[in-house]
Design an enzyme around this catalytic site. Structure first.
Site, PDB file in Angstrom:
ATOM      1  N   ASP A 135      -9.784  -3.666  -5.622  1.00  0.00           N
ATOM      2  CA  ASP A 135      -9.191  -2.826  -4.585  1.00  0.00           C
ATOM      3  C   ASP A 135      -9.778  -1.419  -4.653  1.00  0.00           C
ATOM      4  OD1 ASP A 135      -7.576  -1.468  -2.797  1.00  0.00           O
ATOM      5  OD2 ASP A 135      -5.750  -2.489  -3.429  1.00  0.00           O
ATOM      6  N   SER A 183       0.841  -1.192   0.000  1.00  0.00           N
ATOM      7  CA  SER A 183       0.000   0.000   0.000  1.00  0.00           C
ATOM      8  C   SER A 183       0.882   1.250   0.000  1.00  0.00           C
ATOM      9  CB  SER A 183      -0.961  -0.040   1.181  1.00  0.00           C
ATOM     10  OG  SER A 183      -1.995   0.892   1.032  1.00  0.00           O
ATOM     11  N   HIS A 223      -8.215  -4.685  -1.509  1.00  0.00           N
ATOM     12  CA  HIS A 223      -6.986  -4.197  -0.898  1.00  0.00           C
ATOM     13  C   HIS A 223      -6.390  -5.186   0.092  1.00  0.00           C
ATOM     14  CE1 HIS A 223      -4.237  -0.890  -0.314  1.00  0.00           C
ATOM     15  NE2 HIS A 223      -4.372  -0.946   1.000  1.00  0.00           N
TER      16      HIS A 223
END
Length: 725
Positions: free
Chosen positions: A661, A576, A696
């Protein structure tokens, strides 16, 4: 979503020799495999501030509607074809590790106790707990009335509710004050958009009430029929409104009680530990705001705690006739204040615990007789217990050089027992009950490592590496006692470095699969996190963001210079915002690393932060900057990984993403990999693995997610020539 795996449309890619000879030995190169996927370039010209960027892969962006359409349009077919082609290429290149991946997966999952149960906690007459059954991916949420010897009541069996879904997540389980109704949120697409339902716990029947497009959680009023919840903007997915729902009524009739007009703020609603207040929480990167309502007056109006101010951060907790306030008011590392419950404006706040230069006040837990404070100093967490009446205080003692200790679930107010969690790189996560009066500890549960785990077989080190500007960056390391540190020792260096998130040394049974094969694992507590206090965070954000990247590089250099490893055996990993770190590092210092793993990486900084329809964007202007401001644009452009891909050698790289995501859209890593393929001058591996059914957080379920971990570890072991171990 299985159809997407079959939709391999060869409009963009051409594969030959898929059965190419696999090379297992050290010195892996891409030339030993079929030609990597190619993708068409279609220049999009993006101009602002008199500056023009040309993005040949901007066209890859799909909407959610395009992804799930029964008849995909031409653009969707092309994008899915490319992602599937990359997946096929990754499978080919990693084909020689198929057995190893299976072995790693079995090892990792084999350490997880199949039939397991959490430590029960007591609330409002019931013991609540979560349990798992052998072979099942999802938890079962249950309770027992009065005693753990009573009959079990299953609240939610997530295994049953997940049937028919490729992805499933449940959150926000809240039981009404009379113990009769359960509210809970479900997400079956991995976009973090939940629908909330209500279960009659007496009859086992679902109520007709269903709340869509929510964050998944909420708060009950004390009348047992009024429920407050948060809805999202359908485009940006930002939390936007707080609504009041009455059971039995159509949700179209729900009252709007709060609407956030500033898109830089997140909002939510919960209940005080005392059960006396419903509290609306709003927060941006640099400010907080709260509204309170007495839970016995569900139709009343929420009152603002204190007027919202720029750069004023605070959190609140009700205690008897007052509120405690943890705030940065004239206190960079925060201090504790208190204020009368009927007079909560800032001018009435009085200091309880003063600000300290070297200690960050993170959180508090309130009990009838004790106030407990969670602090952070010198990159270590501390727990401080204060007698509410006498003011006498003491700290809990922890013996390891690096560890993490934090509050567990403590719903009871009238108790002298504190539940907290403890872990380290060598100690599995433990639930501890501490008697604040007698100061005795009772370890209620230690996470079992099936097959056995002896902490004495491993070594933890904590040291500081000097950064180029003189800052001292903490590093926490773990390795097996039999591992010798040398130029040939493989070392995996991990970091995150954003949002003030501290990377504490939690035990991770999966990493044993690397440690037992001779790897060292290390975490660099770089600036941008809050490991060393609030200033550590502020020194790694906005116009000081590059400190995060140079800290990581300098830690890598420290490890090399001190003979822990060498560039030929040093690996890096981040996900991330940590993926942004990976992207910046491989542009700035590619020669330091043999391989890099970038998970769901935020790498297209300018384009993402320019688009306010993308989730998170407006909330994060105070973290990265707003590129519509030229100064911010220029600085962000100077480090944005996608914009700074160069014609140079790069390390071996594995990049992972999820099609659904909502946090870092799949097109960022997809575009980045395509551009790297076009620009890089080396023959190192570059792999993109896209989970076509997840978002995600990757795959749902407690076992399935470790297939990605097995792939990552196999990638590292392949580069070390350790495929056949």
């Amino acid at each position: 979503m299985k159809k997407f795996q079959l939709l391999i449309v060869f409009l963009l890619v051409g594969f030959q020799n898929l059965s190419a000879q696999v090379v297992v030995q050290k010195g892996v190169s891409a030339s030993n495999y079929s030609e990597a996927p190619d993708v068409i370039q279609k220049d999009s010209v993006l101009s602002i501030h008199g500056h023009t960027r040309t993005d040949p892969y901007f066209w890859m962006r799909l909407t959610d509607e395009q992804k799930i359409a029964e008849s995909p349009d031409e653009q969707t077919q092309k994008v899915l074809a490319y992602l599937n082609a990359e997946n096929t290429y990754t499978e080919e290149v990693m084909g020689d590790t198929e057995h190893l991946q299976e072995k790693l997966f079995k090892e990792i999952v084999g350490r997880i106790k199949q039939t397991d149960e959490s430590v029960p906690y007591f609330k409002n007459g019931y013991w609540y707990y979560t349990r798992y059954e052998e072979g099942k991916e999802y938890p079962i949420y249950a309770r027992k009335k009065g005693s753990m010897d009573a009959k079990e009541e299953i609240l939610i069996n997530a295994n049953e509710r997940a049937k028919g879904h490729d992805y499933y997540a449940v959150n926000g389980l809240e039981v009404s004050p009379d113990n009769k109704i359960l509210a809970f949120g479900e997400d079956t697409l991995s976009r973090r958009v939940y629908h909330i339902q209500f279960l009659n716990l007496e009859t086992g029947e679902m109520l007709n009430d269903k709340l869509d497009n929510t964050t998944g959680s909420g708060a009950w009023a004390n009348d047992n029929k009024t429920y407050f919840y948060t809805t999202k903007n359908k485009v940006s997915l930002l939390s936007e409104k707080i609504l009041r729902h009455t059971l039995g009524e159509e949700n179209t009739e729900d009252d709007l009680v709060y609407e956030e007009k500033d898109p830089s703020f997140y909002i939510g609603v919960d209940k005080s530990k005392s059960d006396e207040y419903v509290i609306i929480n709003t927060r941006s990167t640099l400010a907080n705001d709260h509204y309170i309502l007495k839970a016995d007056d569900p139709n009343g109006e929420f009152q603002q705690f204190t007027p919202r101010e720029e750069d004023l951060e605070y959190s609140i907790e009700h205690y008897k006739d007052k509120f405690y306030v943890v705030t940065n008011l004239d206190a960079k590392n925060f201090r504790l204040m208190e204020t009368p419950k009927d007079n909560t404006a800032k001018e009435n706040w009085e200091e309880v615990i003063p600000h300290r230069e070297n200690v960050l006040l993170q959180d508090i837990e309130v009990f009838e007789n004790y106030l407990v404070v969670n602090e952070r100093g010198n990159a270590l967490t501390q727990i401080r217990v204060i007698d509410q009446e006498s003011g006498e205080e003491h700290y809990l003692k922890f013996d390891e050089p690096a560890y993490v200790a934090f509050f567990s679930i403590n719903p009871e107010f009238e108790t002298n027992k504190l539940r907290y969690m403890y872990s380290s790189f060598t100690t599995p996560l433990s639930t501890v009950e501490y008697n604040m009066e007698t100061r005795e500890k009772d370890v209620l549960k230690v996470e079992e490592v099936v097959g056995g785990h002896d902490p004495e077989d491993y070594v933890t080190e904590r040291f500081f590496a000097e950064a180029r500007d003189g800052a001292h960056v903490p590093v926490t390391m773990v390795y097996k006692k039999t591992t010798e540190k040398s130029d040939y020792t493989p070392l995996l260096l991990y970091a995150y470095g954003s949002y003030g998130s501290s990377m504490d040394p939690f035990f991770n049974s999966a990493i044993l699969s690397l440690l037992d094969r001779g790897f060292i694992f290390a975490t660099a507590h770089v600036r941008g996190g809050q490991d060393m206090g609030r200033e550590w965070y502020e020194e790694g954000k906005m116009f000081k963001k590059k400190n995060t990247f140079t800290d990581f590089i300098d830690v890598a250099e420290h490890l090399i210079e001190n003979n822990y490893t060498s560039p030929e055996h040093l690996y890096a990993k981040g996900g991330s915002a940590g993926g942004l770190l990976m992207g910046a590092v491989v542009n700035m210092a590619p020669e330091k690393f043999n391989g890099v793993i970038a998970g769901v990486p935020f790498v297209d900084v300018i384009s993402t932060m320019m688009d306010e329809t993308i989730p998170l964007t407006t909330n994060e202007f105070d973290e990265w900057g707003n590129p519509k401001n030229k100064k911010s644009y220029d600085y962000m452009l100077s480090y944005s990984p996608y914009d700074n891909v160069a014609e140079q050698d790069y390390p071996h790289m594995l990049v992972t993403t999820g099609l659904f995501d909502s946090q870092v859209q799949y097109w960022e890593p997809a575009k980045w990999v395509a551009k790297l393929r076009d620009k890089k001058t080396d023959d190192n591996l570059l792999l993109l693995d896209t989970n076509m059914e997840a978002g995600h957080g990757g795959a749902s379920g407690r076992f399935e997610r470790y297939k990605e971990t097995a792939l990552e570890y196999a990638f590292l072991l392949k580069l070390e020539g350790m495929v056949e171990d």
